[in-house]
Every structure is written in C-alpha cells, then in structure tokens.
Write a protein that holds these residues in place. Structure first.
Motif, mmCIF file in Angstrom:
data_model
loop_
_atom_site.group_PDB
_atom_site.id
_atom_site.type_symbol
_atom_site.label_atom_id
_atom_site.label_comp_id
_atom_site.label_asym_id
_atom_site.label_seq_id
_atom_site.Cartn_x
_atom_site.Cartn_y
_atom_site.Cartn_z
ATOM 1 N N GLY A 192 -11.881 3.349 -10.377
ATOM 2 C CA GLY A 192 -12.864 3.680 -9.339
ATOM 3 C C GLY A 192 -13.595 2.473 -8.782
ATOM 4 N N LEU A 193 -13.193 1.259 -9.165
ATOM 5 C CA LEU A 193 -13.869 0.069 -8.652
ATOM 6 C C LEU A 193 -13.624 -0.094 -7.153
ATOM 7 C CD1 LEU A 193 -13.062 -2.544 -11.456
ATOM 8 C CD2 LEU A 193 -15.076 -1.077 -11.239
ATOM 9 N N SER A 194 -12.403 0.196 -6.711
ATOM 10 C CA SER A 194 -12.085 -0.094 -5.308
ATOM 11 C C SER A 194 -12.895 0.787 -4.365
ATOM 12 C CB SER A 194 -10.592 0.065 -5.049
ATOM 13 O OG SER A 194 -10.011 0.930 -5.940
ATOM 14 N N GLU A 195 -13.153 2.011 -4.784
ATOM 15 C CA GLU A 195 -13.963 2.881 -3.947
ATOM 16 C C GLU A 195 -15.378 2.313 -3.814
ATOM 17 O OE1 GLU A 195 -13.751 6.896 -5.192
ATOM 18 O OE2 GLU A 195 -14.976 7.646 -3.535
ATOM 19 N N THR A 229 -5.208 1.283 -7.748
ATOM 20 C CA THR A 229 -5.968 1.460 -6.513
ATOM 21 C C THR A 229 -6.520 0.116 -6.071
ATOM 22 O OG1 THR A 229 -7.869 2.064 -7.837
ATOM 23 C CG2 THR A 229 -6.613 3.859 -6.884
ATOM 24 N N SER A 230 -6.789 0.000 -4.771
ATOM 25 C CA SER A 230 -7.205 -1.274 -4.213
ATOM 26 C C SER A 230 -8.177 -1.055 -3.062
ATOM 27 C CB SER A 230 -5.969 -2.038 -3.720
ATOM 28 O OG SER A 230 -6.349 -3.189 -3.011
ATOM 29 N N PRO A 239 0.840 -1.197 0.000
ATOM 30 C CA PRO A 239 0.000 0.000 0.000
ATOM 31 C C PRO A 239 0.881 1.255 0.000
ATOM 32 C CG PRO A 239 -0.453 -1.409 1.903
ATOM 33 C CD PRO A 239 0.793 -1.918 1.279
ATOM 34 N N LEU A 240 0.487 2.244 -0.799
ATOM 35 C CA LEU A 240 1.238 3.499 -0.838
ATOM 36 C C LEU A 240 0.527 4.573 -0.038
ATOM 37 C CD1 LEU A 240 2.128 3.617 -4.637
ATOM 38 C CD2 LEU A 240 3.583 2.861 -2.761
ATOM 39 N N GLU A 241 -0.800 4.566 -0.140
ATOM 40 C CA GLU A 241 -1.545 5.598 0.561
ATOM 41 C C GLU A 241 -2.975 5.147 0.790
ATOM 42 O OE1 GLU A 241 -1.918 9.265 -1.505
ATOM 43 O OE2 GLU A 241 -2.928 10.216 0.187
ATOM 44 N N THR A 242 -3.498 5.391 1.983
ATOM 45 C CA THR A 242 -4.881 5.033 2.288
ATOM 46 C C THR A 242 -5.765 6.252 2.067
ATOM 47 O OG1 THR A 242 -3.998 3.573 3.969
ATOM 48 C CG2 THR A 242 -6.357 4.002 4.040
ATOM 49 N N PHE A 243 -6.806 6.072 1.203
ATOM 50 C CA PHE A 243 -7.719 7.191 0.944
ATOM 51 C C PHE A 243 -8.772 7.287 2.046
ATOM 52 C CE2 PHE A 243 -6.999 6.668 -3.882
ATOM 53 C CZ PHE A 243 -5.769 7.282 -3.762
ATOM 54 N N SER A 275 -11.652 -4.102 9.879
ATOM 55 C CA SER A 275 -11.849 -2.800 9.241
ATOM 56 C C SER A 275 -11.666 -2.925 7.739
ATOM 57 C CB SER A 275 -10.870 -1.777 9.827
ATOM 58 O OG SER A 275 -9.558 -2.279 9.721
ATOM 59 N N ARG A 276 -12.163 -1.922 7.011
ATOM 60 C CA ARG A 276 -12.046 -1.893 5.548
ATOM 61 C C ARG A 276 -11.315 -0.621 5.154
ATOM 62 N NH1 ARG A 276 -17.574 1.049 3.845
ATOM 63 N NH2 ARG A 276 -18.027 1.806 5.933
ATOM 64 N N ALA A 277 -10.729 -0.618 3.964
ATOM 65 C CA ALA A 277 -10.005 0.569 3.498
ATOM 66 C C ALA A 277 -9.932 0.549 1.985
ATOM 67 C CB ALA A 277 -8.596 0.601 4.091
ATOM 68 N N HIS A 278 -9.642 1.713 1.402
ATOM 69 C CA HIS A 278 -9.243 1.730 -0.009
ATOM 70 C C HIS A 278 -8.179 2.783 -0.200
ATOM 71 C CE1 HIS A 278 -11.356 5.318 -1.840
ATOM 72 N NE2 HIS A 278 -11.996 5.251 -0.679
ATOM 73 N N GLY A 279 -7.349 2.578 -1.214
ATOM 74 C CA GLY A 279 -6.258 3.519 -1.410
ATOM 75 C C GLY A 279 -5.390 3.108 -2.572
ATOM 76 N N GLU A 280 -4.223 3.724 -2.626
ATOM 77 C CA GLU A 280 -3.310 3.492 -3.739
ATOM 78 C C GLU A 280 -2.282 2.422 -3.350
ATOM 79 O OE1 GLU A 280 -1.868 7.012 -5.577
ATOM 80 O OE2 GLU A 280 -1.829 5.741 -7.350
ATOM 81 N N VAL A 281 -2.009 1.498 -4.267
ATOM 82 C CA VAL A 281 -1.059 0.427 -3.965
ATOM 83 C C VAL A 281 -0.085 0.233 -5.121
ATOM 84 C CG1 VAL A 281 -2.672 -0.844 -2.490
ATOM 85 C CG2 VAL A 281 -2.587 -1.333 -4.932
#
Lengths: 548, 443
Positions: free
Chosen positions: A480-483, A409-410, A355-359, A368-374
């Motif tokens: 935008g699928l991960s969002e 994104t993931s 993961p590079l950054e959590t949005f 917990s759940r998350a999405h961001g850049e990987v």
C-alpha cells in the motif's frame, strides 16, 4: 489470550489489532533500569565537493571500533550489506593483528552463515567469550546476545525502529554505554544525521500490515485450509473467504465437498512454501570444495545469490575469500574454492518494469501521476572486479542467470509537460537525479527502508510515450505504499527539490542525485530545472507529518 | 477489503496465471520434452495401468459434488460396495483371502512377537499427502487378519473429504478388542496419522494391546544384507517375490485428488492393488519369520548373519539360553571362511564369558584363530591374554600377539576393513609390553 510484545514500533496497539483481529489492551510503561548512554551521530567529511565523495562509513566504523575493542569493551559493528560486513571484519582483524590485539575474539555474523556457526557466536557474546562481532541486521531482531557496551552503525539502517534496535544492543543496566551512528553515502543518511531530532524526538515508525495484500492473504488461507476445512460463509481476514477459496479452487488447491465445506485437495504442504525471513522461497547452498570432503559453508536466498555467488564471483565468508567455480542454478548449489586475492566483486542488477494495470491517475503540474500494478524483472548480467582498499575497477565479467520476476504495485510520475523541449541526454540525467531524490524523500516520508522502494526511470516510456519515473514496492503485491505516494505527490516533488538544493556538493553527488555517471554533466542543475517545472505550491518535506 | 478491489486483484492474478500457463506451454513445446523424472513417473504409471488414462494435473471445475455419487463411482471403480451410514458414505471392498498358514505358537517363540491368542490386524494406509501434517488424510485403509490358515483382506475407502467420520467408524468397527496392530513404519506414520484423524473428527481412536512395527524388526534382523529397508526391497530380497509394475508412492496423493475432481477411477484401482500387496506383505513377513527363524530345526538353514542379529534380540529380552543356541548354530563351520560365522563365534565367546562360562569361552576363542579374516586376530588376542595371565607363558603369549598382527596385516593387504580403530596400536602396545616382560624375565 494472545500477548504481543514490541520494543520499537510507533503503533503497537493498532498493529496488534490488525494482526489478531481483536481489540488489544496496551501496556507501554518501561520499568527496566538503564545506565547512562551516549549517542553520537557522525557525518563523514566531504572529501571532494566536485564529485561529492565522502569518507567511507565502513572505514570510520572500524576506526571507532578499535579503541573500544583494545580496551576490552564488548562491541557490535553493524554493516548494511553482507559484503560490507566481511570487508569490515577483515580490516578489524588485520588492524588487531598488527597491534597485537584480541584478534581471535572478533567474529562475523550474518545471513548465509550456518545455524551452528551463528549459535556459537551468540553464545560467545552472551558469556563474554567474544569481544567484537561485525554483523548485518541479522543480529538485530529476536536474537539473544545479552547487553553489550558499544554499538557502531556503519550507515543508517533505513528506519528509526531498526536504528533503535541496533543501538539498543548496547546498554547495560548499571554502566555507561555508547552508540555511534555514522552516515553512509546516501541522501537519507545525510538527512538523518543533519537532523538529529528526526531520530531523537520523533516516534518510531508505524508498523504497517496490509491484510488486503492478496499474496499474503492467499498464502495464509492455503495454510489455514490445509489444517481445517472452511465452512460455507466463513470469513477470513477482512472479507468473506468464498471468492478467495473459489480462486484457489481454480488453481486445483482446494475443493468444495458434498457438505459445502472447502477442503485442501493438493498433495503439497502449503506452509513449506512460505518463508518467514526471506522474500524468496528457495535458497542456494554454498559448497566449499577446497577440503577433500566438500562441506556446506552457508546458504543464501536466490535474489542475493544472483549478485553474490554468480560464477567467478569472489564470495567472502568469515573474512575468507572464495572463488565461485560453478553455480548450478537448477540444483541451487554454488561450488566455491578458497582463494587469496586482492579484489572483490560487485554485481549490478538491471531492472525493467512493465505496467499491468492503472488503479488511478490524475493530472499534476508539469504532467500526471498514477499508481497501479506492475511487473518488475531483474536481471544480473555483469559484475565488476574492485580492488580492496581503493575500490579501483580492475575489470568486469558477464553473468549468465535467468531473470527473476516480481509482480507488485508502483507509483509513477509522467513528466511530459515539464520535459517539453529537453535534449534526450539531459533529460536522462535529470530523471535519474529526480528519481533518486524522490526515492530518498519517499522513504523518509513514509518511514520505510529505502530498499523497500525500487526506482526505474524511462526517458520515453514504451507504455505512455512520456518521460516517467517509477517508484515500485519491493514486496510481492505491495503493502500500500504506492497508493500513499500517489496521494502525497506534491510533498514528494517539493521535498526532492529541497533535498537537492540543500546539498553542499557542486554538481550532484550520491547524497542527492545519486552517483555521477559522467564527470562534466551537472546533474544537480538539470534535476533542479526539471523539478522547478513539476513543483506546484509551497510544500516542503519539513511539513510532512511525523518527519521532523 | 471491499469486494470490487478483491475481485480486481483476483482477476489480475487470473490474467497472470493464463499468461504463465501459455508461457509454460510454449516452453514445453520448445524444449520438446518433459523433465526426465516426470517422464519416468508417467511411464511407470502407464505401464502399471491396464485401462486408464493418466490423470490430468489440474481440474478446474469446482462445483459442489454429491458424496453419494462419488461413493458409487468409487465403489464401481474399485469393485466394492458403497455403504451409507448416519455419518456418511464409505466404500468397502473385500478381496479374495490368501492362503498363508502361520504357526502362532512358533511365531510367539520369537522375541517381541504376539502371544498365540492375541488377534492380529495388519494395516497400511494411503494418504492425501506425503508428510504427516494436520491436513493429511488417509483415503484408503488396507486391513488383513487371519481366519484359520487364510489371510482375510479388506479395504476401506473414502469417497470424499466430508465422509471421513463414516470411514473411521468402519475402521474402529473392524479393529478387534485386544488387537495387536501389525504395520510397516506405522509407529511413526500410519497410526499417529489415524489417531489425529479420529481426534479431528471428535472421536476416540480404538484401543490396541500392542503395535508391532515390522520396520524396526526388519532393520535389526535383515538390514545387514538389504540395500535399504523399504517394504518393496524386503519383498524382493527377503521374500523373493516380484511385483507386477507398480505405482511410485509419491504419485498416489495426486491420483486421489484427481479422482475427487472428476478424474478417472482407473488409477485408483492400481493404488488399491498396491495397497493390498503391501498389506499381504506384512502377513508374509510374519510367516517368513515363523518358518525360517522359529524355534527348532529350521533355524539351521537361516543365514548366519541373521542368526547373530536374532541372538542379539534374544539377549535384549534377557533370554540368554536362546541367544546362545542361535549363536552356537551360527558359529559352526568356522573353517569355511564365512565372516558371519566368525562374527557369531566372537559374540558367542563374549556371551559365554559374561555369564561366567570361562572354559567354554576359551574353547570358542581358540576356534576363532582358524577363521580366515581379520576376526582371527581377536582370537589370537584372547589367547595371548589367556597365556599371559592364566598360563603365565610369556613367550607363547608374545607369539600369539605376533599371529594377531599377522592376521590384521594380511586382511588389510586383501583390502578388508579393520575391525576397529586403534586395534593395531593396542596390539602393538601389548606386544611391546610382553617383549619387555620377557626381557626382564630372561635377564
């Protein structure tokens, strides 16, 4: 005026508006005459409830194709992979040769064939010279081959739109036509064939376009700026061009001149680095060294090249086997030699994710759940040799190729709470099973090809120290699928639980928790146990909009 | 897209770039040396320059710049004048004229050449990209024309993208009415590119009377004895001039882009020298053609292969007599063993026959049998026809086919190429037919 045409998407007006930035007028009445059409959906029989082994879709597809071919009906057989296409082509030719059938009138067609070869096949289909063609989805879009009698799909193509595209290849104006969909081994295939209303009643997928995808936006902007300078304050796509141009300026690609306009200022031609068809920018050329004068027999993109033409691979082209003697990665050339042996090769891709950054992140039942850049790195490190017909494993070999990286994104699920007190080995199996099921449900839920979403599971992620399942997008930058997965998390886990519970296998199979790794582990029970700690309320996949 | 998300995305990409740069630097350090191609390119630039630093690959300052400042910097670097017009700035650089007398009457005697009165304008451009796509701009235009016995040289340079209108105006002003444009590959590259640039600036390109693309002429006349048809190859092999170390053409766009970002002007000076030499070479090629190939005595010293090609050009223009005279010149001294002489003899005989000069053609064919190479076979074949059909002497015709085959075998034994596929088979067929006729006649 711009005219946009589409046969099989659910939201043509919306897509046209997003593509052109203008308000379109929709014309959606189909006045073309069409004959009677039969649609058959076939679930290969369960051969062994213990392992979940089913009859192969490819074998069934060739069996269905033969009587039509012998009767002189123009038939298309769609396979899901290039190797699958070549295997089916060999089987069909062999069967036709034994039965004295129209063997030479059956050809292959897929990416990797040379343009001239492809044009010849298209022409052959159009003027009736060819009777049968085995193909990948290369023959699905924008290729004019006329209307044929029979379409046989070995495996669900991944989306309703693609299914109708392929089935639509069969359909004469006057006479009767047949389309056959044979389920492959995966959970999505099983779901679709068990719920025919999904295909027959629901509207095709919505085409999604993310004008905000930076990679796409920047590539467009480069090409645009090359042709004409940008005025100060000009807009591009959804926003002002200024910050993007400034970014390209730092890259040394554009420059603001004295008149405040932005000019392209690099010696390279930006459009040449964008491919409309393949994700990768470069191709590997395949050279046959068997004849005295070596000749190019095809080319494939670098992602596919890593699994198909690594050294010592058996590459199959027009049902002829070639041994890859040498892959010159820097020069993008593979040197092959014609051989005749009883096996083919299958290379596995090892994927690591960082993961590079959590949005965004939020607590959920059991974690917990998350999405961001990987950053996803894929490395092909070994291949297997499999015997024709039985797929028996004959041995393996190493592959030495550089890693390929993908920034995207993931969505991810951290199951720290749900997995409390689990044994590590059990948790590993359970996470993979849950991930596979979630991947299938996500594909159905978002109506995308399952191959658009990648899966990585980590028992103890080095980044959050928790057991984690990642579903990442396979397009650079994501669309935008991960969002969306992040938002529909509850449906996703509930659907996964339902999918696994409803499967008729004994303890996990390729159609629910994925291929079994060890014979005496009950992946099904483990995955369900983990999911029970993650499911919150009575949500189900059937309740998902558009799905059923 | 809302501003913050966009900014965040761009910042992510920036972070990725920093990491990639660092990784690349580390890799370069590990491997210890750059790619051999790049090293060669760098070495050649360094060798070419007398006083400049190699351009930095990327300049990351992007603030707006003043066109006037760039124009003055460019003018100072090129030793030219910054000129302001209502449409912006350009740089004008006059070079010392080159003494290069050309007899326009004699030049006009050659096929495809301009009439003596037409004004000539030699032109060569340097561009911001290698392809000729919509965004490629000419940033340096080299021009040359004759004033008496001297070739005048002028270069027009672009200080910034925004000033293109001024540059194009200057080019239009320097283009005389009824001009013949002289270029090298300008038909497919330089001129269409300039035409596009005029249109992109809402201007009309200047009218021309004709466009003489020397590449086409050089290919037809000299390609047979050149390794390739690039301008610098022509310069070396045909004009026998050796250039001081020069810059590879592929480096030129990057040098200009680097200048725009505040890079040094030294490398541009080298580009300007390269451009000037290219333009002068256009003039020298015309002079070379006039002196070596124009009508008169001089033609005798021209390479015979060239004369054969020149004859073909005359023939295409329907100037048969001039074609014949070139071929007759080239066909002398057949015994010397020069394959070009033999080729000239064949073409001469064929041309004579086509124009009904049968007797002269016959004499020419019979001279060909003395040629040492495989072409002698052609002479023998023609003699065989002559003897069979006109003299009706089957035995001597048969003997001639024998000689022809012998010539072919001999030259093949010496590793020479066969003239055309199937020649031997045809010949064997003719020989067999003659043998049958002979047998019938004697029976």
């Amino acid at each position: 005026m711009i005219v946009c045409c589409s046969a099989t998407i659910g939201n043509p007006a919306e897509l046209a508006a997003a593509l052109t930035g203008r308000q379109p007028r929709l014309v959606d009445r189909n006045g073309a005459p069409s004959g009677e059409r039969h649609v058959l959906m076939i679930q290969p029989p369960l051969l062994d409830p213990a392992t979940g082994a089913r009859g192969s879709a490819q074998t069934l597809a060739t069996r269905w194709a033969l009587p039509f071919l012998r009767a002189g009906r123009q038939t298309l057989v769609f396979g899901r992979s290039r190797v699958g296409v070549e295997l089916m082509l060999s089987t069909l030719r062999e069967a036709l040769r034994l039965g004295d059938g129209p063997r030479s009138r059956v050809r292959g067609y897929r990416g990797g064939y040379l343009p001239t070869e492809r044009r010849a096949v298209e022409r052959g289909l159009r003027d009736g010279e060819l009777l049968g063609v085995v193909t990948t989805n290369a023959l699905e879009l924008g290729v004019d081959v006329g209307q044929l009698d029979v379409a046989i799909l070995a495996g669900y193509p991944g989306s309703i739109a693609a299914t109708w595209q392929q089935m639509g290849r069969a359909g004469r104006r006057q006479s009767t036509s047949v389309a056959v969909l044979i389920a492959g081994g995966g959970p999505v295939d099983r779901y679709v064939v068990e719920h025919p209303e999904f295909l027959l009643a629901s509207t095709p997928e919505e085409a999604r376009l993310d004008p905000d995808n930076l990679h796409v936006l920047l590539a467009h902007l480069k090409a645009a700026c090359f042709e004409l300078p940008f005025e100060p304050g000009e807009h591009f796509g959804p926003s002002e061009a200024e910050p993007l141009l400034a970014f390209l300026g730092e890259e040394g690609l554009v420059r603001r001149a004295g008149d405040d306009r932005w000019y392209w200022s690099n010696e390279n031609f930006p459009a040449s680095s964008v491919s409309l068809r393949a994700a990768a920018e470069e191709n590997v050329v395949i050279i046959d060294t068997t004849p005295d004068r070596p000749r190019v027999i095809g080319e494939i993109d670098i992602f596919a090249a890593q699994t198909l033409v690594h050294e010592d691979a058996i590459y199959i082209h027009e049902s002829t086997q070639y041994h890859v003697d040498k892959l010159d990665w820097d020069e993008r050339k593979a040197y092959v030699r014609r051989v005749d042996i009883d096996h083919y090769t299958y290379a596995d891709r090892a994927v690591t994710l960082k993961p590079l950054e959590t949005f965004a992140t939020a607590a959920v039942t059991g974690g917990s759940r998350a999405h961001g850049e990987v950053m996803v790195s894929s490395l092909v490190s070994m291949f297997k040799k499999l015997k024709f017909g039985t797929d028996e494993n004959l041995g393996w070999g190493p592959v030495h190729l550089p890693e390929i990286e993908l920034q995207t994104t993931s969505y991810w699920l951290m199951a720290g709470g749900a997995a409390h007190g689990w044994r590590r080995a059990d948790l590993d199996v359970a996470l993979i099973g849950v991930g596979r099921a979630m991947q299938a449900v996500a594909a159905v839920m978002l109506m995308v090809d399952p191959r658009d979403l990648g899966l990585v599971s980590q028992v103890r992620s080095p980044h959050n120290q928790e057991p984690t399942v990642y579903l990442y997008e396979c397009v650079p930058g994501g669309v935008g699928l991960s969002e969306r997965l992040f938002e529909r998390h509850a449906e996703l886990v509930a659907g996964a639980a339902e999918l696994i519970a409803a499967c008729d296998c004994a303890s996990g199979c390729p159609a629910c928790t994925g291929p079994r790794l060890e014979p005496d582990v009950d992946a099904k029970a483990l995955a369900l146990r983990l999911l029970s700690a993650l499911v919150s309320g009575p949500a189900s996949i059937a309740a998902a909009p558009n799905a059923a | 897209m809302d501003g913050t998300r966009l900014q965040r995305g761009l910042d992510n990409l920036r972070r990725g770039r920093v990491a990639a740069d660092r990784a690349a630097a580390a890799r370069a350090e590990r491997s210890g040396e750059a790619d051999p191609d790049i090293r060669r390119a760098i070495a050649s630039i360094v060798a070419a320059a007398d006083s400049f630093r190699a351009p930095q690959p990327v300049w990351r300052d992007v603030g707006p710049v003043d066109a006037a400042a760039l124009a003055h910097r460019l003018a100072a670097g090129l030793d030219g004048d910054a000129i302001q017009t209502p449409r912006g700035w350009y740089v004008r650089r006059e070079l010392r004229p080159v003494y290069l007398p050309v007899d326009r009457e004699r030049l006009a005697s050659l096929p495809g050449m301009p009439p003596p009165s037409a004004p000539l304008l030699c032109l060569d451009t340097e561009t911001t990209g290698l392809g000729s796509a919509a965004g490629t701009v000419a940033f340096l235009i080299g021009l040359a024309w004759w004033e008496g016995e001297r070739l005048r040289l002028l270069q027009l340079a672009l200080p910034d993208h925004s000033e293109e209108g001024a540059l194009l105006d200057a080019l239009a002003a320097e283009t005389p009415r009824n001009a013949w444009l002289v270029t090298y590959n300008g038909r497919s590259f330089d001129w269409p590119l300039l035409e596009t640039r005029f249109r992109m600036n809402r201007d009309r390109p200047p009218g021309l009377d004709a466009h003489l693309d020397l590449l086409l002429l050089v290919r037809r006349l000299f390609r047979h004895r050149l390794p390739d048809a690039r301008l610098q190859t022509v310069e070396r092999h045909l004009l026998r001039r050796h250039r001081a170390p020069d810059i590879p053409a592929s480096e030129i766009p990057a040098i200009y882009h680097s200048f725009l970002r505040g890079g040094p002007t030294g490398p541009l000076r080298v580009v300007a020298r390269h451009n000037a030499e290219d333009v002068v070479t256009l003039g020298r090629i015309l002079a070379h053609l006039e002196r070596g190939y124009g009508i008169g005595e001089v033609r005798r010293w021209a390479p015979k292969g060239d004369l054969v090609r020149l004859a073909r050009l005359f023939r295409h223009e329907g100037r048969t007599d001039e074609a014949l005279s070139c071929l007759a010149e080239a066909a002398t001294g057949i015994e010397g063993g020069d394959p070009d002489t033999a080729l000239a003899t064949v073409e001469l005989a064929r041309l004579l026959r086509r124009h009904g000069r049968i007797a002269e053609a016959g004499v020419t064919w019979s001279r060909l049998v003395a040629a040492p190479g495989p072409l002698a076979a052609l002479g023998w074949i023609e003699l065989a026809k002559e003897r069979e059909h006109r003299e009706r002497n089957l035995a001597s015709a048969w003997a001639a086919t024998d000689e022809a085959l012998l010539a072919l075998y001999r030259s093949r034994g010496q590793g020479q190429a066969i003239l055309r596929r199937g020649l031997e088979a045809d010949l064997a067929g003719r020989r067999a037919r003659l043998a049958r006729r002979l047998a019938r006649a004697t029976a």
